[in-house]
Design an enzyme around this catalytic site. Structure first.
Site, PDB file in Angstrom:
ATOM      1  N   ASP A  32      -4.610  -5.096   5.664  1.00 14.76           N
ATOM      2  CA  ASP A  32      -4.972  -5.933   4.523  1.00 14.76           C
ATOM      3  C   ASP A  32      -3.899  -6.994   4.319  1.00 14.76           C
ATOM      4  O   ASP A  32      -2.704  -6.722   4.431  1.00 14.76           O
ATOM      5  CB  ASP A  32      -5.095  -5.058   3.270  1.00 14.76           C
ATOM      6  N   HIS A  52      -2.690  -0.827  -3.105  1.00 13.85           N
ATOM      7  CA  HIS A  52      -3.863   0.024  -2.917  1.00 13.85           C
ATOM      8  C   HIS A  52      -3.683   1.301  -3.729  1.00 13.85           C
ATOM      9  O   HIS A  52      -2.642   1.952  -3.645  1.00 13.85           O
ATOM     10  CB  HIS A  52      -4.040   0.379  -1.442  1.00 13.85           C
ATOM     11  N   SER A 104       0.867  -1.183   0.000  1.00 17.38           N
ATOM     12  CA  SER A 104       0.000   0.000   0.000  1.00 17.38           C
ATOM     13  C   SER A 104       0.902   1.230   0.000  1.00 17.38           C
ATOM     14  O   SER A 104       1.720   1.377  -0.905  1.00 17.38           O
ATOM     15  CB  SER A 104      -0.948  -0.030   1.206  1.00 17.38           C
TER      16      SER A 104
END
Length: 211
Positions: free
Chosen positions: A142, A47, A20
């Site tokens: 995540d 992300h 991310s």
């Protein structure tokens, strides 16, 4: 579990890189250290802003920084050794039971987009012990559920260490599961990946390297 278990649809090693915040630098460092003849397909989830107007921007940036071939993933893509497929913004990427890429349009609510959990869970059940996940810098948690699925299916998970991660949320959460096999500094991950994939191919007797 044998690498060549007949019930698994994906017949080649697959490397998943999930990240991310701070991911571009981390992905660049890892991919730059991988050889052009890598005996694995590579899947990348970072992300991204779902409103990003250039869905191939990340893939284009990475393509010039690694000897591997990099492009944005398309629905139905087949897994190929030495090819890096990058999940586009506002799209979840999964591995299907036909050994192909599936793209799922995301909604306005969580999970994170694209979802590392979704990718890793589907990779686990289709590729099993042939699969390797590497959790890189990022905020949030995540990949935790996906890591549990990977462990359940005999896969391997590595994580970036705190000292070299721009954001330790994702790798720290991964490590907290107790299911990460090894933690490496960013500059040591590429070598660890190559070593692991070499062992995987040896276990397969040189087979199982095509989709």
């Amino acid at each position: 579990m044998d690498v060549l278990d007949a019930h698994l649809p994906v017949r080649l090693p697959v490397l998943a890189l999930v990240t991310s915040a701070g991911g571009l630098a981390a992905l660049t460092a890892v991919l730059a250290g991988l050889p052009a003849d890598l005996p694995a397909a590579v899947l990348v989830v970072q992300h991204q802003d779902p409103e990003r107007r250039q869905p191939d921007a990340l893939a284009a940036l990475l393509d010039g920084r690694t000897p591997l071939s990099v492009r944005v993933a398309r629905d139905g893509d087949r897994l190929e050794p030495g090819v890096v497929l990058v999940a586009p913004p506002a799209t979840h990427m999964i591995v299907t039971s036909t050994s192909a890429i599936g793209l799922i349009e995301t909604g306005a609510l969580p999970p994170a987009r694209p979802s590392a959990d979704l990718l890793l869970a589907t990779l686990a059940v289709t590729c099993g012990p042939r699969s390797l996940a590497v959790v890189l810098t990022g905020k949030g948690h995540d990949a935790q559920a996906g890591i549990r699925a990977m462990h359940r299916c005999g896969a391997t998970v590595l994580a970036q260490d705190e000292a070299t991660a721009e954001h330790f949320g994702m790798p720290g959460s991964a490590i907290a599961t107790g299911l990460v096999q090894a933690v490496h500094p960013l500059d040591g991950l590429a070598a660890a990946i190559v070593e692991h994939l070499d062992r995987t191919v040896q276990r397969a007797g040189g087979q199982g390297t095509t989709g």
